[in-house]
Write an enzyme that holds these catalytic residues in place. Sequence first.
Site, PDB file in Angstrom:
ATOM      1  N   HIS A 168       5.726  -4.016 -12.642  1.00  0.00           N
ATOM      2  CA  HIS A 168       7.331  -3.851 -13.156  1.00  0.00           C
ATOM      3  C   HIS A 168       7.581  -5.725 -12.955  1.00  0.00           C
ATOM      4  CE1 HIS A 168      11.679  -2.974 -13.835  1.00  0.00           C
ATOM      5  NE2 HIS A 168      11.719  -3.007 -12.501  1.00  0.00           N
ATOM      6  N   TYR A 220       1.045  -1.176  -0.072  1.00  0.00           N
ATOM      7  CA  TYR A 220       0.044   0.238   0.287  1.00  0.00           C
ATOM      8  C   TYR A 220       1.261   1.388   0.222  1.00  0.00           C
ATOM      9  CZ  TYR A 220      -4.429   2.648   0.868  1.00  0.00           C
ATOM     10  OH  TYR A 220      -5.618   3.423   0.590  1.00  0.00           O
ATOM     11  N   GLY A 221       2.417   1.347  -0.722  1.00  0.00           N
ATOM     12  CA  GLY A 221       2.873   2.545  -1.397  1.00  0.00           C
ATOM     13  C   GLY A 221       2.005   3.000  -2.139  1.00  0.00           C
ATOM     14  N   GLU A 252      21.695  26.750 -10.590  1.00  0.00           N
ATOM     15  CA  GLU A 252      22.189  26.750 -12.218  1.00  0.00           C
ATOM     16  C   GLU A 252      22.420  25.354 -12.093  1.00  0.00           C
ATOM     17  OE1 GLU A 252      22.449  29.071 -14.563  1.00  0.00           O
ATOM     18  OE2 GLU A 252      22.367  31.082 -13.159  1.00  0.00           O
ATOM     19  N   SER A 288      16.297  30.945 -24.612  1.00  0.00           N
ATOM     20  CA  SER A 288      17.172  32.251 -25.591  1.00  0.00           C
ATOM     21  C   SER A 288      18.043  31.438 -26.819  1.00  0.00           C
ATOM     22  CB  SER A 288      17.689  33.035 -24.224  1.00  0.00           C
ATOM     23  OG  SER A 288      19.573  32.020 -24.134  1.00  0.00           O
ATOM     24  N   SER A 348       2.712  -3.646   9.205  1.00  0.00           N
ATOM     25  CA  SER A 348       2.088  -2.548   8.579  1.00  0.00           C
ATOM     26  C   SER A 348       2.253  -1.218   8.876  1.00  0.00           C
ATOM     27  CB  SER A 348       2.265  -2.942   7.627  1.00  0.00           C
ATOM     28  OG  SER A 348       2.168  -1.925   6.001  1.00  0.00           O
ATOM     29  N   GLN A 396       9.985  -9.112  -2.895  1.00  0.00           N
ATOM     30  CA  GLN A 396       8.970  -9.946  -3.753  1.00  0.00           C
ATOM     31  C   GLN A 396       9.102 -11.599  -3.856  1.00  0.00           C
ATOM     32  OE1 GLN A 396       7.963  -8.472  -7.503  1.00  0.00           O
ATOM     33  NE2 GLN A 396       7.600  -6.622  -7.276  1.00  0.00           N
TER      34      GLN A 396
END
Length: 341
Positions: free
Chosen positions: A108, A25-26, A227, A252, A51, A86
């Site tokens: 993922h 639950y992130g 910068e 510019s 958790s 995992q």
Amino acid sequence: MARIYYEADADPALLAGRKVAVLGYGSQGHAHALNLSESGIDVRVGLREGSSSRAKAEEAGLSVTSIEQAATEADVVMILLPDTEQKAVYDAEIAPHMEPGDCLMFAHGFNIRFGQIVPPEGVDVSMVAPKGPGHLVRRTYTEGGGVPTLIAVAQDASGKAKDLALSYAHALGSTRAGVLDTTFAEETETDLFGEQVVLCGGLTALITAGFETLVAAGYQPESAYFECLHEMKLIVDLIYEQGISGMRYSISDTAEYGDLTRGPRVIDAHVREEMRRILEAIRDGSFAEEWIAENRAGRPNFSRLREAGKQHQIEKVGAELRAMMPFITAGRQRLEDVSGG
């Protein structure tokens, strides 16, 4: 070119007839769980014992249980835990409850691509990977939109793994924006490459090198910070909104000429060759092996490098300057408030 799917291509009924477990639950977990729930899906959140996210999920009105119980109840399991956790969680709490006809999903592809998780035959294995952080996945859904999302299938036991992935993406709101076909290998390899070479590794190394060069030449660290780091957001926002050409149109002529003539001198043939070597290390699995070994050893190199980065002069100067700009931290707090942890 990738095929793109929209709402008309998805069958919402496929997921509506299943029980879904969102593990974690992130950032992504809270968005997936809430969007699915509000799309009428039977969803439960699986969390580890103790958790800190349990209270947030319960306060949001979601059903919360242990990871093992969630995997037992559900026939669609979306794993949204950290990559390095995992495998252990899957082996101990998910694998014993995988049955033919179930679907295992990821956002993922790391653990499937590099063979850390090997699902049994008879189980669909797919990916639904929104291309944006969880708070954006959640916000766009509540606004009636969605985030572009990748889908992939690693194992199609049912013959409908892709259709189910599309149905899941639809429930997230992703088909409102567009869902693109990919593979576990392509998503994993390009994601790791982007993180290492451009988005994180390349960018932070470039910023730090520019800062160090100016400071070593006698310029004030504060000027070097502004910068080389602070103004990066302006350029990134322009590129995000308008592409590289649009950014060049907005700056510019002096800046654009410097960009066109000096940029290739910094990112030269040597840098491109190193990029190719990094990509090869991702593709042949040696990076994954290195990272897995680092975790098994207790992350000594990772911890050393992380601490060195925190102690760099650019961080100390930046902390002082950001304290003068409360609007920056105010924006960060808003993101934390909506992310769900």
